[in-house]
Motif scaffolding. Sequence first.
Motif, short mmCIF file in Angstrom:
data_model
loop_
_atom_site.label_atom_id
_atom_site.label_comp_id
_atom_site.label_asym_id
_atom_site.label_seq_id
_atom_site.Cartn_x
_atom_site.Cartn_y
_atom_site.Cartn_z
N GLY A 1 -5.17 0.19 3.06
CA GLY A 1 -3.87 0.57 3.60
C GLY A 1 -3.96 1.15 5.00
N VAL B 1 -7.62 1.41 -2.08
CA VAL B 1 -6.26 1.30 -1.55
C VAL B 1 -6.14 2.09 -0.24
N TYR C 1 0.88 -1.17 0.00
CA TYR C 1 0.00 0.00 0.00
C TYR C 1 0.92 1.22 0.00
#
Length: 401
Positions: free
Chosen positions: A387, A383, A34
Motif C-alpha cells: 500500500g 499490505v 489497500y
Amino acid sequence: MIRISKLAESIKPSATLAAGAKARQLKAAGITVYDFSLGEPDFNTPEHICAAAAEAARRGQTHYTPTSGTPEVKNAICRWYQRFHNLAIEPENVIVSNGAKHSIHNALAATVGPGDEVLIPSPYWVSYSDLVLMTGAKPVLLETRPETGFKLTPEQLRSALTPRTRLLMINSPCNPTGTVYTRQELEQLVDTLLNHSDAAILSDEIYEQLTYGNAQPTCIATLRPELRQRTITISGASKSYAMTGWRMGWAIAPGHVVKAMDAIQSQETSCPSSISQAALVAALDGPQECVAHMRAEFAARRELTCRLLRQIPHVRLHEPEGAFYAFFDVTAYFHKHYGGLWVSDSLSFCTALLQQAHVNLVPGVAFGAEGYVRMSFATSREVITAGLARLAEWLQTAQER
C-alpha cells in the motif's frame, strides 16, 4: 414527509466508518484496495475468549443482565486495574457499556449539557466533538502542534479554563497521533486543572496496552488522591484483545456518576450483551500472552510503516509512541493535479488517492488537523508494504497547475 431533527442535522457521520464503507464498495466491485482507514486489529479474538463465550451460551447465559454489567465482569475489571495500574476500585464505581464509544456518550450525557464547555485537545478522535454536541454542550478545541509532540501544555489548559468548563477530555495513547503523555506531563495538566477549576477529567485510555519503546501508559486516576472523585476513566476490550465486534467498553467513575450513567443506559440499550460480558471476564482474567503477541506485531508494523513513510519525499511524519496509527503531513502534495483531479486539502487528497491508487487513508480535517492524513497500521506487513509503495507511486504523478 418526516422531518429530520436539528440534532441529527448537526451531527456528521463518522469519517473513519465512512472511509471504510467506500473501501468496501470498491472491494465489492473486485478492486484490490489497500485499506488503512479503520482502527481495528486484524487479529481474530483469542481462542480462550471465544471458548468462554461459547460455554456461557451453552450454560444458558443468554438473558438480560443488570444494566451496568454482571457482578462477575465488574469484579474482573476491578481485579485488572489492581494488577495493571495498582488502582483499587469497587464494583459500584464500574459500568459496562456497548463499547467505549457508548461509555463516552453516557459519561457526557450524565455530566454536561447546554451552557457547558468541554475542552478537547486537537487533533482528536473524530467522534469526540459530535458526542459533546449531542448533549447540547460546546466542544472547545485546543490546537496542539507537532513541535510539542501534539501534546496539550499546562499554559494552554490554564488559558482555556472558564467558569463554564465542565470537562477536559484527554486521550493517551492518542488516536490519531499516537502521542503518549508521560506521567510528569499528565501531572502538570491535572495540577493545573485542580488549582484553577472544579472541572472534571474524562480520560480515554482505550489504547493503554499498546505502547512502544520507552513510552508507558498512565491511568490518570492514579496521579492524585483527589482525582478519584474528579475523573471518569474510559477503556474497553476492542483494541487490546481484538474484540471490536463484541462491543465491550467500560467507565470507572464516582458512584453518583455511575448511577446517572446506569439510568441513561437503562433507557437507551438496557444491558450490554450477556455473552460478550462472559467473554470479557475471560479476556481480563485469562492469559495475557495474546496481548503481548499482538503488541509485538504492532510494534514491528510501526517500525515498517515509519521506515517506508520516511522514504517518501516531503512527507513529514509524527512518529507514534502508542496505538496503531501513523499521522503524517502531506501539505507538500496539495495544489496539484493527479490524473485530472485537483487536490487542495486532506479530503480531496484522500478522495483522489482512493479513486486512482486504491489506497484508503482518513483525511486529517476529520480529526481537527487539516494538512494531515491518518493511516492505520493494524493490518499485515505485506499490505503495509504494498500500500505504501502504491502511495509513493501515485504521489509521483502529481502535476503542477
